[in-house]
Design a protein around this motif. Structure first.
Motif, PDB file in Angstrom:
ATOM      1  N   ASN A 177     -65.538  41.832  37.734  1.00  0.00           N
ATOM      2  CA  ASN A 177     -65.955  41.462  36.372  1.00  0.00           C
ATOM      3  C   ASN A 177     -65.732  42.611  35.396  1.00  0.00           C
ATOM      4  N   THR A 178     -66.075  43.820  35.830  1.00  0.00           N
ATOM      5  CA  THR A 178     -65.899  45.002  34.977  1.00  0.00           C
ATOM      6  C   THR A 178     -64.428  45.223  34.666  1.00  0.00           C
ATOM      7  N   THR A 179     -63.592  45.148  35.682  1.00  0.00           N
ATOM      8  CA  THR A 179     -62.152  45.335  35.490  1.00  0.00           C
ATOM      9  C   THR A 179     -61.594  44.280  34.540  1.00  0.00           C
ATOM     10  N   TYR A 180     -61.965  43.021  34.764  1.00  0.00           N
ATOM     11  CA  TYR A 180     -61.486  41.945  33.889  1.00  0.00           C
ATOM     12  C   TYR A 180     -61.875  42.208  32.434  1.00  0.00           C
ATOM     13  N   PHE A 181     -63.148  42.493  32.192  1.00  0.00           N
ATOM     14  CA  PHE A 181     -63.639  42.659  30.829  1.00  0.00           C
ATOM     15  C   PHE A 181     -62.966  43.850  30.145  1.00  0.00           C
ATOM     16  N   ARG A 182     -62.911  44.981  30.836  1.00  0.00           N
ATOM     17  CA  ARG A 182     -62.292  46.172  30.251  1.00  0.00           C
ATOM     18  C   ARG A 182     -60.814  45.925  29.927  1.00  0.00           C
ATOM     19  N   ILE A 205     -71.826  44.720  31.858  1.00  0.00           N
ATOM     20  CA  ILE A 205     -71.299  43.653  32.694  1.00  0.00           C
ATOM     21  C   ILE A 205     -72.157  43.538  33.950  1.00  0.00           C
ATOM     22  N   SER A 206     -72.277  42.310  34.445  1.00  0.00           N
ATOM     23  CA  SER A 206     -73.115  42.041  35.612  1.00  0.00           C
ATOM     24  C   SER A 206     -72.345  41.216  36.631  1.00  0.00           C
ATOM     25  N   ALA A 207     -72.745  41.313  37.885  1.00  0.00           N
ATOM     26  CA  ALA A 207     -72.191  40.449  38.925  1.00  0.00           C
ATOM     27  C   ALA A 207     -72.615  39.002  38.698  1.00  0.00           C
ATOM     28  N   ALA A 208     -73.673  38.805  37.942  1.00  0.00           N
ATOM     29  CA  ALA A 208     -74.162  37.447  37.667  1.00  0.00           C
ATOM     30  C   ALA A 208     -73.332  36.723  36.603  1.00  0.00           C
ATOM     31  N   HIS A 209     -72.501  37.465  35.858  1.00  0.00           N
ATOM     32  CA  HIS A 209     -71.659  36.819  34.849  1.00  0.00           C
ATOM     33  C   HIS A 209     -70.568  35.986  35.524  1.00  0.00           C
ATOM     34  N   SER A 210     -70.374  34.787  35.018  1.00  0.00           N
ATOM     35  CA  SER A 210     -69.269  33.953  35.496  1.00  0.00           C
ATOM     36  C   SER A 210     -68.006  34.318  34.723  1.00  0.00           C
ATOM     37  N   GLN A 211     -66.868  33.904  35.246  1.00  0.00           N
ATOM     38  CA  GLN A 211     -65.601  34.146  34.559  1.00  0.00           C
ATOM     39  C   GLN A 211     -65.614  33.466  33.187  1.00  0.00           C
ATOM     40  N   GLU A 212     -66.195  32.287  33.104  1.00  0.00           N
ATOM     41  CA  GLU A 212     -66.268  31.567  31.831  1.00  0.00           C
ATOM     42  C   GLU A 212     -67.115  32.331  30.810  1.00  0.00           C
ATOM     43  N   GLN A 213     -68.224  32.901  31.249  1.00  0.00           N
ATOM     44  CA  GLN A 213     -69.064  33.686  30.349  1.00  0.00           C
ATOM     45  C   GLN A 213     -68.324  34.923  29.842  1.00  0.00           C
ATOM     46  N   LEU A 214     -67.605  35.587  30.729  1.00  0.00           N
ATOM     47  CA  LEU A 214     -66.852  36.766  30.319  1.00  0.00           C
ATOM     48  C   LEU A 214     -65.739  36.384  29.347  1.00  0.00           C
ATOM     49  N   GLN A 215     -65.062  35.282  29.604  1.00  0.00           N
ATOM     50  CA  GLN A 215     -64.017  34.818  28.695  1.00  0.00           C
ATOM     51  C   GLN A 215     -64.605  34.488  27.323  1.00  0.00           C
ATOM     52  N   HIS A 216     -65.767  33.843  27.308  1.00  0.00           N
ATOM     53  CA  HIS A 216     -66.437  33.534  26.037  1.00  0.00           C
ATOM     54  C   HIS A 216     -66.795  34.815  25.292  1.00  0.00           C
ATOM     55  N   ALA A 217     -67.285  35.810  26.021  1.00  0.00           N
ATOM     56  CA  ALA A 217     -67.631  37.084  25.390  1.00  0.00           C
ATOM     57  C   ALA A 217     -66.391  37.743  24.792  1.00  0.00           C
ATOM     58  N   VAL A 218     -65.299  37.770  25.544  1.00  0.00           N
ATOM     59  CA  VAL A 218     -64.066  38.387  25.043  1.00  0.00           C
ATOM     60  C   VAL A 218     -63.575  37.637  23.803  1.00  0.00           C
TER      61      VAL A 218
END
Length: 155
Positions: free
Chosen positions: A61-66, A128-141
């Motif tokens: 999740n961290t790698t994806y978001f960064r 970033i958290s392990a609890a975040h889903s890919q969809e949540q991270l995409q929405h944040a980005v």
């Protein structure tokens, strides 16, 4: 170091612990840990030694978001492996307004500015958290991108 407000402890190789005991000023003010903190910590270490899936998800999740944020042109600071991801903006007012607009999109982030960080180094702090889903991270980005474009931070 683990423990928090009830005291703390450090784990690591014996040489590191010895160095810290001899060189760390806070060691002079050590407290004992509450038994519940010790017990909970032992359970955490036991779980972490048996299953790394949460740590692995946090890393992914961290790698994806960064990478996604950098790819859109945001200035990302800090260690690439750290899940606390500072989005550098520079201006204090911009950081506060940016955080407000992110909240309107359902994303809770904090704008940090002086005196919490040096002048001219205002930022949005994300975690970033392990609890975040890919969809949540995409929405944040995507929310960052929308606000970033509207504010002229990215093009």
């Amino acid at each position: 170091a683990l423990g928090g407000a009830t005291g703390g402890y450090t784990t690591g190789p014996a040489q590191l612990i010895s160095l810290l005991r001899n060189k760390s000023r806070p060691y002079l003010f050590s407290n004992t840990l509450a038994p519940c903190v010790v017990g909970a910590s032992l359970v955490v270490f036991d779980r972490l030694s048996k299953d790394t899936s949460l740590r692995d998800k946090l890393e992914a999740n961290t790698t994806y978001f960064r990478e996604a944020m950098s790819g859109y042109g945001f200035e990302i600071s800090g260690d690439p492996a750290c899940p606390i991801v500072p989005v550098m903006l520079g201006d204090a007012r911009l950081a506060a307004e940016f955080a407000d607009e992110m909240l309107e999109r359902g994303i809770y982030v904090i704008g940090f500015s002086y005196p919490v960080v040096p002048k001219g180094k205002a930022r949005i702090r994300t975690q970033i958290s392990a609890a975040h889903s890919q969809e949540q991270l995409q929405h944040a980005v995507q929310s960052f991108v929308e606000v970033g474009r509207a504010k002229g931070v990215i093009s």
